[in-house]
Each structure stands twice: as C-alpha cells, then as structure tokens.
Design a protein around this motif. Structure first.
Motif, PDB file in Angstrom:
ATOM      1  N   PRO A   1       0.812  -1.226   0.000  1.00 57.09           N
ATOM      2  CA  PRO A   1       0.000   0.000   0.000  1.00 57.09           C
ATOM      3  C   PRO A   1       0.842   1.270   0.000  1.00 57.09           C
ATOM      4  N   LEU A   2       1.995   1.231   0.688  1.00 61.48           N
ATOM      5  CA  LEU A   2       2.846   2.417   0.681  1.00 61.48           C
ATOM      6  C   LEU A   2       3.389   2.698  -0.715  1.00 61.48           C
ATOM      7  N   SER A   3       3.751   1.630  -1.450  1.00 61.04           N
ATOM      8  CA  SER A   3       4.260   1.833  -2.807  1.00 61.04           C
ATOM      9  C   SER A   3       3.154   2.323  -3.734  1.00 61.04           C
ATOM     10  N   VAL A   4       1.915   1.834  -3.513  1.00 61.02           N
ATOM     11  CA  VAL A   4       0.789   2.326  -4.324  1.00 61.02           C
ATOM     12  C   VAL A   4       0.561   3.811  -4.066  1.00 61.02           C
ATOM     13  N   LEU A   5       0.607   4.184  -2.780  1.00 59.82           N
ATOM     14  CA  LEU A   5       0.437   5.603  -2.448  1.00 59.82           C
ATOM     15  C   LEU A   5       1.579   6.440  -3.009  1.00 59.82           C
ATOM     16  N   ALA A   6       2.803   5.905  -2.921  1.00 58.99           N
ATOM     17  CA  ALA A   6       3.940   6.653  -3.459  1.00 58.99           C
ATOM     18  C   ALA A   6       3.840   6.804  -4.970  1.00 58.99           C
ATOM     19  N   ALA A   7       3.326   5.763  -5.642  1.00 59.76           N
ATOM     20  CA  ALA A   7       3.169   5.856  -7.100  1.00 59.76           C
ATOM     21  C   ALA A   7       2.010   6.763  -7.487  1.00 59.76           C
ATOM     22  N   GLU A   8       1.014   6.893  -6.600  1.00 67.56           N
ATOM     23  CA  GLU A   8      -0.155   7.713  -6.911  1.00 67.56           C
ATOM     24  C   GLU A   8       0.214   9.199  -7.003  1.00 67.56           C
ATOM     25  N   LEU A   9       1.165   9.650  -6.206  1.00 68.29           N
ATOM     26  CA  LEU A   9       1.508  11.069  -6.210  1.00 68.29           C
ATOM     27  C   LEU A   9       2.034  11.530  -7.569  1.00 68.29           C
ATOM     28  N   PRO A  10       3.052  10.866  -8.156  1.00 66.15           N
ATOM     29  CA  PRO A  10       3.463  11.303  -9.502  1.00 66.15           C
ATOM     30  C   PRO A  10       2.398  11.054 -10.555  1.00 66.15           C
ATOM     31  N   ASN A  11       1.606   9.966 -10.382  1.00 67.53           N
ATOM     32  CA  ASN A  11       0.529   9.712 -11.349  1.00 67.53           C
ATOM     33  C   ASN A  11      -0.495  10.828 -11.332  1.00 67.53           C
ATOM     34  N   ARG A  12      -0.802  11.339 -10.133  1.00 68.27           N
ATOM     35  CA  ARG A  12      -1.770  12.437 -10.039  1.00 68.27           C
ATOM     36  C   ARG A  12      -1.236  13.675 -10.746  1.00 68.27           C
ATOM     37  N   ARG A  13       0.049  13.944 -10.589  1.00 65.92           N
ATOM     38  CA  ARG A  13       0.643  15.096 -11.273  1.00 65.92           C
ATOM     39  C   ARG A  13       0.655  14.886 -12.780  1.00 65.92           C
ATOM     40  N   LEU A  14       0.944  13.653 -13.222  1.00 73.02           N
ATOM     41  CA  LEU A  14       0.921  13.367 -14.654  1.00 73.02           C
ATOM     42  C   LEU A  14      -0.483  13.531 -15.225  1.00 73.02           C
ATOM     43  N   ARG A  15      -1.505  13.126 -14.459  1.00 67.71           N
ATOM     44  CA  ARG A  15      -2.882  13.288 -14.943  1.00 67.71           C
ATOM     45  C   ARG A  15      -3.237  14.762 -15.075  1.00 67.71           C
ATOM     46  N   ARG A  16      -2.748  15.583 -14.129  1.00 68.57           N
ATOM     47  CA  ARG A  16      -3.011  17.024 -14.239  1.00 68.57           C
ATOM     48  C   ARG A  16      -2.339  17.598 -15.483  1.00 68.57           C
ATOM     49  N   VAL A  17      -1.117  17.157 -15.766  1.00 72.06           N
ATOM     50  CA  VAL A  17      -0.441  17.628 -16.970  1.00 72.06           C
ATOM     51  C   VAL A  17      -1.190  17.176 -18.217  1.00 72.06           C
ATOM     52  N   ALA A  18      -1.652  15.906 -18.231  1.00 74.81           N
ATOM     53  CA  ALA A  18      -2.395  15.412 -19.395  1.00 74.81           C
ATOM     54  C   ALA A  18      -3.712  16.158 -19.562  1.00 74.81           C
ATOM     55  N   ARG A  19      -4.395  16.453 -18.453  1.00 75.64           N
ATOM     56  CA  ARG A  19      -5.656  17.200 -18.544  1.00 75.64           C
ATOM     57  C   ARG A  19      -5.422  18.598 -19.102  1.00 75.64           C
ATOM     58  N   THR A  20      -4.345  19.244 -18.661  1.00 81.23           N
ATOM     59  CA  THR A  20      -4.028  20.571 -19.187  1.00 81.23           C
ATOM     60  C   THR A  20      -3.689  20.501 -20.675  1.00 81.23           C
TER      61      THR A  20
END
Length: 401
Positions: free
Chosen positions: A137-156
């Motif tokens: 779960p810690l690795s999933v949470l750690a991976a979610e942070l950059p993924n969330r930023r990548l999704r914001r970049v893709a949305r923009t």
C-alpha cells in the motif's frame, strides 16, 4: 498508458524489489546462523574428543562409523564431520584413529540447533510477509503522487488541444514531471502569443483596408461603363467580401459575440439562404411544409447554412440536398468529399484559414469554414463533417435544445 495501470506496475516493481531484498537478507541470515551453530557444534565435539582420547573412552570400530566418516579416518588424521545418522538426525562427529582398525569417536547432536534454525526461518518469512503487507500500500500511495501530477499535466494538454490556450499546469518542483509541466506551460504561452498576434494582424488589416476600399468603390462608380469598368468593379466586390469576412473573423476571435435567440422556422431559413446564394438544391423537410422551429440566432444560422451551400457548390457536385429535421439541418453534395486531413481538423473544430482546396487562386479566399465554425461556437451548435459511403460530403448542423 492508463494511469491506474502505471500505478500498479510501479507498485509491482517496488514489491518485487522488496521481496528480492527480503529473500536475500533472509538467506544471508539463515546461512550465517547455521554456520555459527555448526561451528559451535564442531568446537564442542573437538573438546569432547580430546577428553575421550585422554581417558581412553568411546573406542569404536572404524567400519561401524558412517561410510563418509570412516573413509576420511583411513587417512590417519583427526576428522570433524557433519552428517545424518541412520535415523536422518543431524550430528557432528569428531573422530581420531586409535589403531588396529579402531577409532575414538564422539558425536554432538545438532537437532536442537536445526529446530531453532527452522523457527528462525518461519519468523523471517512472517516478518517478510508483514513487511510486504506494509510496502504494497505504501508503494501504491507513493506511485499515486506522480501519477496524479501526470494526470493534471495530461488534462491541461487536452484543454490546450481543445483551444483553451490560457490553461496552465502546476509546474512546482525540480523533478522530470515539473520539467514536463514547465515545458507544456511554455508551449501554451508561445501558442497563445502567436494566436493573439495573428488575430490582431487580421483585425488590423481588415480595418486598415476599409478606408481605401471605400475610396476604390466610390471611384469605380465614376468610371465610364464598359468591360474594363465591370472587371474593376467585380474585383473590388471580391476585395470587399474578403475585408468583410476578415472583420467578421476578427469579431469572432474576440470572443465577445453573443447570440440573439428567437424562434426560427428552419425550413424558411433554408429557403432564404438558397435564394440568397443562388445554389440549386433539393430541400427535404421532415413533417409538414412549415417544418420544425428552433430557438436560435437566425442571422448566424443563416450565415452558416449559406457558407456551407457555397462550399458545396464550389467544391462538390450536384445534386445538393438539404434535409431539415427537428434541431438538425443536413447539407450534402455528391462531389469528391472532404480531404481526410481537412475532415479530421473540421471535426475537431479547427479550420485552416485561406485554404481554398484548389491549387489555383481566385476561386474563393478560404475563410468560409472558419466563419462557419465561429458562428456555430457562438450559437452553441455542433457541426459533424463526414464523407458518406455513397460519395460526396455532408455537414450536419445540430442545434442545442
């Protein structure tokens, strides 16, 4: 790549790395523990052997010992040996030749040490599983942070592709994602500057041409009638149409236009458009002859229909049909259809200005579809461009509720 898939791949890699690391540590601990226990057992066996030799005890026949131990004793040297007896129990033997085919032998049981080692292995496995339960779960949470930023970049990026050049992404930080975001923001700012410069240039040219154009128009009225005068007046009319189109595009680019909505009989609007542009077409009306009524901006819708009819006459072929349905107007010709690249851009709401579709000049100035898309955006209409299977090109105007 799907962000969820990327997140789980990162989590799987982290879990695999943690598993391999835990396995290697467990193997090293297992090996070190067993080597230590075996060393202590050999030391105890050697001490016991010294005592037995001094006391003359534990004398046995060499052939009665385990075969591997007996083989080593025949070399005439003291032997410290670990192995299993006939009951598969672990022992450490210490033996020394005694003469006459005999030897002094002592043995130390390693059963308790082996049981302790197995218990240690079980404890390490449990600890490893608990660690993995926390790492996943810690690795999933750690991976979610950059993924969330990548999704914001893709949305923009999608917002910019849809025409919102003012969209920006959060580019804070010093990692690669921040660099991508900063590059995207820089690209959007550059595109915005170029588009604004193009819009200002179009508006300035159109406004600056109006005064000399009116002078030319007035002067042409003073020329004597004749073929040359008619040619001059015709060219002035073309130039006046170009200036009017440029002014209209500059107003649409300013995003300050607001529709004047009112009930509009769609069949009457289509007939008036056909009469104004003088394009022969077959009008098909769903229901009675009055046809459906839509609440929209009549002037802008009439401009859209007229430009599409002129486009069908210039680039298509007869017969041209106009089908009127509730909230829909479909204009179709039977020419070569839209070029594939133009069709893709039109369905994305983009039109290349001054693209006439012909190699020669003088057959229009290529602003009709740009004006069509601009007015459709103002009144909220959706345009669908297609090349039907039966040939030709079709444009469907879908009006909002």
């Amino acid at each position: 790549m799907n962000p969820a898939s990327l997140r789980w791949k990162i989590a799987a890699l982290v879990t695999l790395a943690a598993t391999v690391a835990a396995a290697m540590v467990g193997l090293l601990v297992h090996r070190a523990t067993w080597q230590r226990a075996l060393g202590l057992g050999e030391a105890r066996a050697e001490v016991s052997l010294d005592k037995a030799v001094a006391a003359g005890e534990n004398v046995v026949v060499v052939d009665g010992l385990p075969d591997a131990l007996a083989e080593r004793l025949r070399s005439g040297r003291r032997v410290i040996w670990y192995g299993l007896d006939h009951r598969d129990e672990p022992w450490v033997w210490a033996a020394q030749p005694y003469g006459g085919g005999q030897a002094v032998s002592v043995q130390i049981s390693m059963g308790s040490e082996l049981l302790s080692l197995h218990a240690l292995d079980r404890d390490m496995v449990k600890a490893g599983l608990l660690a993995l339960a926390a790492v996943v779960p810690l690795s999933v949470l750690a991976a979610e942070l950059p993924n969330r930023r990548l999704r914001r970049v893709a949305r923009t990026a999608r917002e910019i592709a849809d025409g919102d050049l003012a969209a920006r992404t959060d580019a804070r930080g010093r990692d690669e994602i921040a660099e991508i975001g900063a590059g995207l923001n820089s690209m959007a700012a550059g595109l915005q500057r170029r588009l604004l410069a193009e819009q200002r240039f179009t508006a300035d040219v159109a406004h600056d041409l109006r005064t000399p154009l009116m002078g030319l128009l007035t002067a042409s009225q003073l020329l004597p009638e004749g073929r040359a005068t008619d040619l001059v007046r015709d060219r002035i009319g073309v130039l006046r149409g170009l200036v009017d189109d440029l002014l209209e595009i500059s107003r649409l680019d300013a995003d300050g236009e607001a529709p004047q909505r009112q009930p509009v009989p769609l069949a009457d609007l289509v007939r008036e458009s056909l009469h104004r542009v003088d394009v022969p077409a077959d009008v098909r009306i769903a229901g009675d002859q009055d046809g459906p009524v839509a609440v929209t901006d009549a002037r802008r819708l009439e401009r859209i229909v007229a430009n599409l009819l002129l486009n069908a006459r210039a680039h298509g072929a007869a017969p041209v049909t106009v089908t009127v349905r509730p909230r829909h107007i479909v204009i179709r010709d039977h020419g070569p259809g839209f070029p594939p690249d133009l069709l893709t851009h039109l369905n994305q709401g983009q039109a290349q200005r001054f693209r006439t579709g012909r190699a020669e000049r003088g057959a229009g100035h290529g602003l009709g579809l740009t004006i069509v898309l601009g007015h459709a955006r103002v009144i909220g209409a959706t345009l669908r461009f297609a090349n039907p299977a039966g040939g030709g090109a079709s444009v469907t105007i879908a009006l909002p509720d």
